[in-house]
Enzyme design. Structure first.
Site, short mmCIF file in Angstrom:
data_model
loop_
_atom_site.label_atom_id
_atom_site.label_comp_id
_atom_site.label_asym_id
_atom_site.label_seq_id
_atom_site.Cartn_x
_atom_site.Cartn_y
_atom_site.Cartn_z
N GLU A 195 17.80 106.98 88.60
CA GLU A 195 19.18 106.76 88.16
C GLU A 195 19.28 107.49 86.83
OE1 GLU A 195 21.65 106.10 86.16
OE2 GLU A 195 22.10 103.96 86.31
N GLU A 213 22.53 114.22 81.74
CA GLU A 213 21.29 113.64 81.22
C GLU A 213 20.05 114.35 81.76
OE1 GLU A 213 21.49 109.35 81.73
OE2 GLU A 213 23.14 109.25 80.30
N1 SAH Z 1 16.35 102.83 86.31
C1 SAH Z 1 16.97 101.91 85.38
C2 SAH Z 1 17.38 102.56 84.09
C3 SAH Z 1 18.24 103.80 84.21
S1 SAH Z 1 18.67 104.50 82.66
C4 SAH Z 1 18.13 101.24 86.06
O1 SAH Z 1 18.62 101.80 87.04
O2 SAH Z 1 18.58 100.18 85.63
C5 SAH Z 1 17.78 106.01 82.66
C6 SAH Z 1 16.43 105.91 81.97
O3 SAH Z 1 15.71 107.07 82.29
C7 SAH Z 1 16.48 105.85 80.47
O4 SAH Z 1 15.73 104.74 80.06
C8 SAH Z 1 15.81 107.16 80.00
O5 SAH Z 1 15.03 106.97 78.84
C9 SAH Z 1 14.94 107.52 81.18
N2 SAH Z 1 14.66 108.94 81.48
C10 SAH Z 1 15.57 109.91 81.66
N3 SAH Z 1 15.00 111.05 82.07
C11 SAH Z 1 13.67 110.81 82.17
C12 SAH Z 1 12.56 111.59 82.57
N4 SAH Z 1 12.71 112.85 83.00
N5 SAH Z 1 11.34 111.02 82.54
C13 SAH Z 1 11.19 109.74 82.15
N6 SAH Z 1 12.21 108.94 81.78
C14 SAH Z 1 13.45 109.46 81.80
#
Ligand code: SAH
Length: 678
Positions: A144, A153
Site C-alpha cells: 500500500e 510515493e
Molecule cells: N501497509 C500499511 C502501511 C502503509 S503506509 C497499511 O496498509 O496500513 C506506507 C508505508 O510504507 C510507510 O510506513 C512507509 O514508510 C513505507 N514505505 C514506502 N516505501 C517503502 C519501501 N520501498 N520500502 C520499505 N518501506 C516503504
C-alpha cells in the site's frame, strides 16, 4: 544527540535553524502522520483483507506454499491479514525505523511472531538467499504505497525493483491493478488557483485594470500535485466537459516499468466550453477479476452507498498549460505524461504525434514566470478573490491621500499596485506584475529586511501609510502573519507622527466544533479488522504529547465540514497602531456550548480590521444554518486544536455547559500556547 530543524521565526520572518531533541523529527512525523486515518479507512481495510484472502487461496490451490512480501508494512496490518488468511510466511518490510519497531510489537502482541518477519529496510536494500533477509522470493506481493496521485510515493520504482529481485514470475499481487481516471472540466474557481485574473480598480481618473504579464499567461506552472477533497467542491463550481475516461492502468502482478512515458486518450466533449482543468482519481482492483474494487471516485461519479471518507487518498486537480476552447462532439486528445513520481496533462486538437511518438515530450512542467514559485495555489485563489480586493480598495481609498508615502509589508502582494492607482507614491518588492503594468518607476522595491531599513531607502521621507495584507509565505499558523506587527515595530523610526496603519488591528477568534470526519486523523483506533493496533495509538499519543504541550495544527477547513458547538468568540486583539508590547498577551475564560454534539476541538483564526469598519476574516465567514454548519474562508488554513478527550452529549442538559480556556501569545517568540478544560 541534537538535531537542527529549519523553521520560520514569526518575530523576524526569517528562516532559522532551531535545535531540537533528536527524536523531534520522528515525533512530528508520527504525530502528523496518516497512519490513524488509514487504520480508520474501513473500506480500504476490508477490501485489502478480501483481496489478500483470495490471493492466498489462489496460491494454495496451485499447491504452493504462500510466501508473502509486504512492502511498507507500517503497523504490520497487511501481513497480519495474510498470516490470518493462511499464508505460510510473511516478510514485512518497513523503512521508517519507529514504524518498524511498532510493527514488531504489534505483530508479537497479535501472536504472529512465528509467521511474520519485520525487516527495517528500504525494499531496494533487501537481500534474498539462504543468508539473506528473505530465504527465497515471494509469490504474493502486497503493498500500500499509493498517494493521491497514485505514484507520488514511489510505488513504480519500488514495484519495478521488487519484480526484478524479490518476487517470483507470475506472482499474485494485492492490489492486482490500479487505474487512473480523468474528466475534463471548466472551473473559474479552480482555474483561479493557477492564473492571475485581471483586477479592476475604480480610480479617480477612471477604471484601471491590473493585468498579468504574458509570461504568466503561458506558463505551465509547477509540477507539484494539487490534491483536494473534491467531494467538498459543489457542482455549481465547475462544468463537466467530458465523460469520465480511463487514462491508464498498471498491472502490479507483472514487471512494472517506472521510466518516463505518456498515455493518450481521444475524447469527445459532451459540452462546449473552456477546457481548463483535468480532474483525476484512481481505483484499485484487489483481485484479477476486478470484483473487489476500492475507488476514490468523487460524489457525482459513484453511488453514495460506496462513500468512505479518507484524507490519505483524495482527488487531483491538474491545470492545463493554457485554457483551450472545445466544442461539443469535436474530438480532442488528452495526453498524460509521467515520470517516476508525478503526472501532468496536455490537451491537443489533433492526434498529431500518433505516427511520430518521439515528438511527444515528457518533460515535467517548469514555472517560467516566477509567480508559481512565489504564490502557491490557495494564494493565487486569494489574490483573485475580487470581493477581498474590493475590501482593500475601499479601505485604501479611505486612508490614502495624494501626498501619501506608503510602505507595504507583505509577500508577493498586489497592494502596492492598488495603492498606486488609488493615489499614493510607494514602496515594496515583487517585479513581475509591476513590469506588465508599467509601474517600475512608480513603485520602489526595497530589498532590505525591515530592521535594516534606512532613511536613504525612503529618500529621507517619512512613511505616512503603512499597509500589509498581512500575508507571509513562511507562515504556517494563522497568527504567524503577525510578523507584520513585528516589522511595523522594526520600522517605527521611519513612520510619521500621524501614521495610518492598515490593517489597524487584528483579532484572534475561537470556536468549539464537531467535525464530520476530520476527527478520524487524530483519533485512536483500538482494533482494526480484528487486529490489536493499540501500540500504534499509544505511539501517536506519545508523539502528540512529546513537548508536553499539544499544538494547534493548520487545516483548510473548507475541505473538512464541521458544525459549531459554541458561538465564535474573540479571544485576543493586536493593535498595529502601537508597537509590539514587551509583555505577553494572555486571556482566560470560558465558552458556552450551545448545541449537542461531540466537542472534537477548537478552531482558531485571525480577523484583520483594515479600518474601523472594514474587516476581513481568514476563518469563519458564516454559520449557514441552525444546525451550526460552518463556512470558511476558502483560501486560508485555520488552526485546529484537537482535544485529547472528546466530550459527547446527546442532550443539552447533560452538557458540561462550558469549556474553559487559557490562551497566551508570547511576544518574544510570536507563538500562541493554549490549554482547554472540558
Ligand atoms: N501497509 C500499511 C502501511 C502503509 S503506509 C497499511 O496498509 O496500513 C506506507 C508505508 O510504507 C510507510 O510506513 C512507509 O514508510 C513505507 N514505505 C514506502 N516505501 C517503502 C519501501 N520501498 N520500502 C520499505 N518501506 C516503504
Amino acid at each position: 544527540m541534537k538535531t537542527f530543524c529549519g523553521r520560520a521565526n514569526p518575530t523576524t520572518g526569517a528562516m532559522e535553524w532551531v535545535e531540537e531533541d533528536e527524536n523531534y523529527d520522528y515525533h512530528q512525523e508520527i504525530a502528523r502522520s496518516r497512519y490513524a486515518d488509514m487504520l480508520h479507512d474501513k473500506d480500504r481495510n476490508v477490501k485489502y483483507y478480501q483481496g489478500i484472502r483470495a490471493a492466498v487461496c489462489r496460491v494454495k490451490e496451485r499447491g504452493e506454499k504462500a510466501i508473502v512480501l509486504d512492502i511498507g508494512t507500517g503497523t504490520g496490518l497487511l501481513s497480519m491479514m495474510a498470516a490470518s488468511a493462511g499464508a505460510d510466511f510473511c516478510y514485512a518490510v518497513e523503512v521508517f525505523k519507529p514504524m518498524a519497531n511498532a510493527a514488531v510489537k504489534i505483530v508479537e502482541k497479535n501472536g504472529f511472531r512465528d509467521k511474520i518477519k519485520v525487516i527495517n529496510k528500504h525494499s531496494t536494500e533487501i537481500t534474498v538467499g539462504p543468508d539473506g533477509d528473505m530465504r527465497c522470493r515471494a509469490n504474493i506481493l502486497v503493498t500500500e504505497l499509493f498517494d493521491t496521485e497514485l505514484i507520488g510515493e514511489g510505488a513504480l520504482p519500488t514495484y519495478e525493483h521488487a519484480h526484478k529481485y524479490l518476487v517470483q514470475e507470475g506472482c499474485e499481487a494485492v492490489p492486482h491493478r490500479a487505474t487512473v481516471y480523468v474528466q475534463l472540466v471548466e472551473s473559474k474557481r479552480m482555474w483561479s488557483w493557477n492564473k492571475l485574473f485581471p483586477i479592476h480598480v475604480e480610480a479617480e481618473d477612471g477604471e484601471k485594470i491590473i493585468v498579468s504579464p504574458s509570461e504568466m499567461e503561458n506558463c505551465p506552472g509547477v509540477p507539484s500535485v494539487c490534491d483536494i477533497q473534491l467531494n467538498q467542491m459543489p457542482s455549481s463550481d465547475f462544468t463537466i466537459l467530458s465523460d469520465v475516461m480511463t487514462m491508464f492502468s498498471v498491472d502490479f502482478s507483472r514487471p512494472v516499468r517506472s521510466a518516463s512515458t505518456y498515455y493518450r486518450v481521444q475524447l469527445e466533449p459532451v459540452k462546449s466550453g473552456k477546457a481548463q482543468i483535468v480532474l483525476s482519481w484512481w481505483d484499485i482492483d484487489m483481485d484479477p477479476s476486478g470484483t473487489i474494487n476500492c475507488t476514490m471516485a468523487p460524489y457525482w461519479v459513484k453511488s453514495t452507498s460506496a462513500f468512505q471518507w479518507r484524507d490519505h487518498w483524495m482527488q487531483c486537480v491538474y491545470f492545463l498549460p493554457n485554457e483551450e476552447p472545445v466544442l461539443q462532439g469535436e474530438k480532442v486528445y488528452l495526453t498524460a505524461c509521467r515520470d517516476e513520481y508525478s503526472l501532468w496533462y496536455k490537451l491537443q486538437k489533433d492526434s498529431g504525434a500518433e505516427e511520430n511518438k518521439a515528438d511527444v515530450r515528457v518533460e515535467s512542467p517548469v514555472c517560467r514566470c516566477q509567480a508559481h514559485l512565489l504564490w502557491n495555489r490557495p494564494r493565487f485563489g486569494e489574490l483573485n478573490d475580487q470581493h477581498r480586493t474590493c475590501q482593500y480598495i475601499e479601505s485604501l481609498r479611505k486612508v490614502l491621500k495624494t501626498d501619501s508615502v506608503c510602505l507595504c509589508i507583505s509577500d508577493g502582494s498586489l497592494l502596492p499596485v492598488l495603492a498606486h492607482y488609488l493615489g499614493a507614491k510607494q514602496v515594496q518588492y515583487f517585479f513581475l506584475v509591476f513590469k506588465a503594468n508599467h509601474l517600475e518607476d512608480k513603485i520602489k522595491i526595497i530589498e532590505a529586511r525591515p530592521e535594516l531599513l534606512t532613511s536613504s531607502h525612503l529618500e529621507d521621507k517619512k512613511i505616512s501609510v503603512l499597509v500589509g495584507e498581512p500575508f507571509f509565505t513562511t507562515s504556517l499558523l494563522p497568527w504567524h502573519n503577525l510578523y507584520f506587527w513585528y516589522a511595523r515595530t522594526a520600522v517605527t523610526s521611519h513612520l510619521s507622527s500621524n501614521i495610518t496603519v492598515l490593517p489597524q488591528s487584528a483579532s484572534l477568534h475561537m470556536m468549539i466544533v464537531e467535525f464530520q470526519d476530520l476527527w478520524r486523523i487524530r483519533s485512536p483506533c483500538g482494533t482494526c479488522e480484528g487486529f490489536d493496533v493499540q501500540t500504534m495509538d499509544d505511539m501517536i499519543k506519545n508523539s502528540l504529547n512529546f513537548r508536553e504541550s499539544r499544538e494547534a495544527e493548520p487545516h483548510p477547513l473548507w475541505e473538512y465540514p464541521c458544525k459549531s458547538l459554541s458561538d465564535p468568540q474573540e479571544v485576543l486583539t493586536f493593535d498595529f497602531r502601537k508597537t509590539v508590547p514587551q509583555h505577553g498577551l494572555g486571556t482566560e475564560g470560558s465558552v458556552s456550548l450551545l448545541r449537542k454534539g461531540k466537542s472534537h476541538g477548537a478552531v482558531l483564526w485571525m480577523e484583520y480590521h483594515l479600518t474601523a469598519d472594514i474587516s476581513l476574516s481568514t476563518g469563519l465567514t458564516q454559520i449557514s444554518n441552525e444546525k451550526g454548519n460552518c463556512e470558511w474562508n476558502p483560501h486560508c488554513k485555520q488552526a485546529v486544536y484537537f482535544f485529547s478527550s472528546v466530550i459527547e452529549s446527546e442532550t443539552l442538559s447533560d452538557l458540561p455547559s462550558a469549556v474553559t480556556y487559557a490562551i497566551n501569545f508570547n511576544t518574544k517568540t510570536g507563538e500562541i500556547a493554549m490549554d482547554f478544560k472540558l
